[in-house]
Design an enzyme around this catalytic site. Structure first.
Site, PDB file in Angstrom:
ATOM      1  N   ASP A  13       0.823  -1.207   0.000  1.00 54.03           N
ATOM      2  CA  ASP A  13       0.000   0.000   0.000  1.00 54.03           C
ATOM      3  C   ASP A  13       0.859   1.259   0.000  1.00 54.03           C
ATOM      4  O   ASP A  13       1.678   1.472   0.890  1.00 54.03           O
ATOM      5  CB  ASP A  13      -0.920   0.003   1.230  1.00 54.03           C
ATOM      6  N   CYS A  53      -7.235   4.474  -2.275  1.00 56.20           N
ATOM      7  CA  CYS A  53      -7.072   3.038  -2.025  1.00 56.20           C
ATOM      8  C   CYS A  53      -8.210   2.183  -2.569  1.00 56.20           C
ATOM      9  O   CYS A  53      -7.985   1.255  -3.341  1.00 56.20           O
ATOM     10  CB  CYS A  53      -6.935   2.778  -0.518  1.00 56.20           C
ATOM     11  N   ASP A 318      -0.681  -0.314  -4.830  1.00 60.14           N
ATOM     12  CA  ASP A 318      -1.983   0.149  -5.327  1.00 60.14           C
ATOM     13  C   ASP A 318      -1.895   1.556  -5.904  1.00 60.14           C
ATOM     14  O   ASP A 318      -2.608   1.902  -6.843  1.00 60.14           O
ATOM     15  CB  ASP A 318      -3.054   0.057  -4.236  1.00 60.14           C
ATOM     16  N   HIS A 319      -1.030   2.385  -5.369  1.00 61.38           N
ATOM     17  CA  HIS A 319      -0.815   3.747  -5.855  1.00 61.38           C
ATOM     18  C   HIS A 319       0.445   4.283  -5.205  1.00 61.38           C
ATOM     19  O   HIS A 319       1.098   3.584  -4.426  1.00 61.38           O
ATOM     20  CB  HIS A 319      -2.011   4.652  -5.540  1.00 61.38           C
TER      21      HIS A 319
END
Length: 511
Positions: A13, A53, A318-319
């Site tokens: 994450d 998210c 995720d980013h």
């Protein structure tokens, strides 16, 4: 040994790509990720198609752009009948094992009004078999573990406050309440390693999702002060917040919404001095190193158990995270640091490609189609992404994408956001599209706001050239390209099907 075909899909994450390769890589020790990259194929131009998210994971796991799945905020439901990696892997006989979270907001049409699934955006996506619940705002198993280990805290969020080893006032980079062996990262890894041995005699699919280095920025010793703040570079930024705000009306609400104080618990009045910013960046890098250590344990388990060479391993984030760049924090923005993510894939039998780097643009929606392709499962027409398997053979697929397309919704239908307050936008037009190609980044807004255009061969993201006379033809061309992209990628769930005298006939969109 059993002839199994396993899939391990790891998402970290909020890990910036440049921590693994790029500007920050020389400041952070990630030996396991880098050793894995040497044994796999790395994709250096990989981008999230949407933030934050929940939406980013919705796109990753459904293979859809946000404009199609429309779960565009943390808390915006995902349609219950949307095909995703779990529902499709079940069709191939896999039990989708979830260690961690998917941040999925459930469809209220599929649940009674008082169902707990409608009280949190962090529930598992349909089709997954939740092995270990590990959610940032819940994490009951980990909380119970801490309590059983004798840790004392009045409320859950106190767990994320740094604690002074001497009992005095805590400093930003003092260690966490818990020891490294009891951290959320260690707990999740232990759960995976304690669970998986019995599955080695069958083909398995496991989705392992690490919360860290997502804030709150607190780390157990020794990761809390593993990196000296004074040795770290300052963020990439203009000379002041006012200069950043002057670049476009979008940025003032952004800078007001997310600041350094919001990234750490217990310091509500934290000033954004250079010293404090570097300290927070050092904790972030320490958390990244902690995740690296535990991923090393997972990879070593696969090797020791003889499963490494029959397991497809997909590792990504995720980013990204601004981390003080452009006087910004988080990922609710338009810049590369918020969308550019690491991607490393190792497929069995592809050792000739070990250590190769792919420079073509890839998107987060390509990961689910890649996994389905590898297990031999048909890719639904609802999925906008394309399989990356040809790249693992050293080949570039025909008509491959020359840019990455991303979206961001910055409004809220229930409570007005800073953007809605400052810009006068609504929940319907508080959104933007972002297109990043070899030379340019174009940002267009649904609201009546001027575009942003960055030329990466000149001033890059430090200069908006959208109004410059010399760039008007580029602006028009890129705007048309963005429109065409959206037109070609509208929801294709049933658009490639026809009802005929012989019944329903469907054609695959990517063949």
């Amino acid at each position: 040994m059993h002839d199994s075909r396993n899939v391990l899909f790891i998402i970290i994450d909020q890990l910036r790509a440049d921590c693994v390769f790029g500007e920050l890589a020389e400041y952070v020790d990630l030996p396991n990720l880098r050793a894995f990259a040497d044994d796999a194929v790395s994709f250096h131009r990989h981008y999230s198609v949407v933030n934050p998210c929940g939406p980013s994971r919705a796109s990753i796991l459904t293979g859809q752009y946000a404009m199609n799945h429309r779960s565009v905020r943390n808390g915006t439901p995902l349609r219950h009948d949307t095909p995703n990696i779990a529902t499709e892997m079940r069709k191939s006989g896999y039990m989708p094992l979830l260690f961690g979270y998917t941040d999925t907001s459930q469809d209220p049409r599929a649940y009674p009004a008082n169902d707990p699934a409608l009280k949190s955006y962090e529930f598992p996506m349909n089709g997954f078999h939740e092995m270990t619940e590990m959610r940032l705002e819940m994490s009951y198993p980990w909380q119970s573990h801490l309590i059983n280990r004798g840790y004392k805290f009045d409320k859950y969020w106190d767990v994320y406050k740094p604690v002074s080893p001497t009992g005095g006032a805590p400093k930003l980079n003092d260690p966490a309440l818990y020891a490294a062996e009891d951290s959320d990262t260690a707990f999740l890894t232990n759960s995976f390693l304690n669970t998986m041995p019995a599955y080695r005699q069958e083909s398995w699919f496991a989705h392992l999702t690490y919360i860290r280095p997502h804030p709150p920025l607190v780390a157990p010793a020794p990761f809390n002060d593993m990196y000296s703040p004074e040795k770290l570079p300052l963020p990439n930024r203009l000379e002041s917040k006012e200069a950043e705000k002057a670049l476009h009306r979008f940025f003032a609400p952004l800078i007001r919404k997310a600041n350094a104080a919001s990234f750490v618990e217990g310091f509500p009045e934290l000033e954004e001095t250079d010293e404090n910013i570097k300290t927070l960046r050092s904790i972030y890098l320490g958390l990244a190193s902690e995740v690296d250590q535990h991923i090393g344990r997972v990879l070593q388990y696969l090797k020791d158990s003889g499963q490494y060479d029959n397991t497809l391993i997909v590792l990504t984030a995720d980013h990204g995270e601004m981390l003080g760049d452009r006087h910004s924090w988080g990922k609710m923005t338009v810049y590369d640091a918020a969308y550019h993510t690491p991607l490393i894939i190792r497929a069995p039998g592809k050792s000739s490609q070990a250590g190769q780097v792919v420079q073509e643009f890839t998107e987060s929606i390509d990961l689910t189609p890649t996994i389905l392709d590898w297990v031999g499962q048909e890719i639904p027409n609802s999925m906008d992404g394309r399989s990356l398997l040809p790249f693992l053979d050293g080949q570039t697929p025909a008509n491959w994408k020359t840019y990455a397309f991303s979206e961001l919704d910055f409004g809220d239908p229930i409570s007005e956001t800073p953007w809605q307050e400052d810009l006068g936008t609504t929940a319907l037009d508080s959104n933007l599209c972002r297109m990043r190609d070899e030379r340019f980044t174009l940002v267009e807004f649904a609201a009546d706001l001027p575009p942003l255009l960055f030329d990466h061969t000149k001033g890059g993201e430090l200069e908006n050239v959208a109004d410059h006379p010399d760039y008007q033809s580029d602006l028009a061309r890129l705007t048309r390209q963005m429109l065409r992209h959206q037109m070609k990628n509208r929801d294709q769930t049933l658009a490639m099907s026809m009802i005929t005298e012989d019944g329903a006939v469907t054609r695959s969109r990517h063949k």
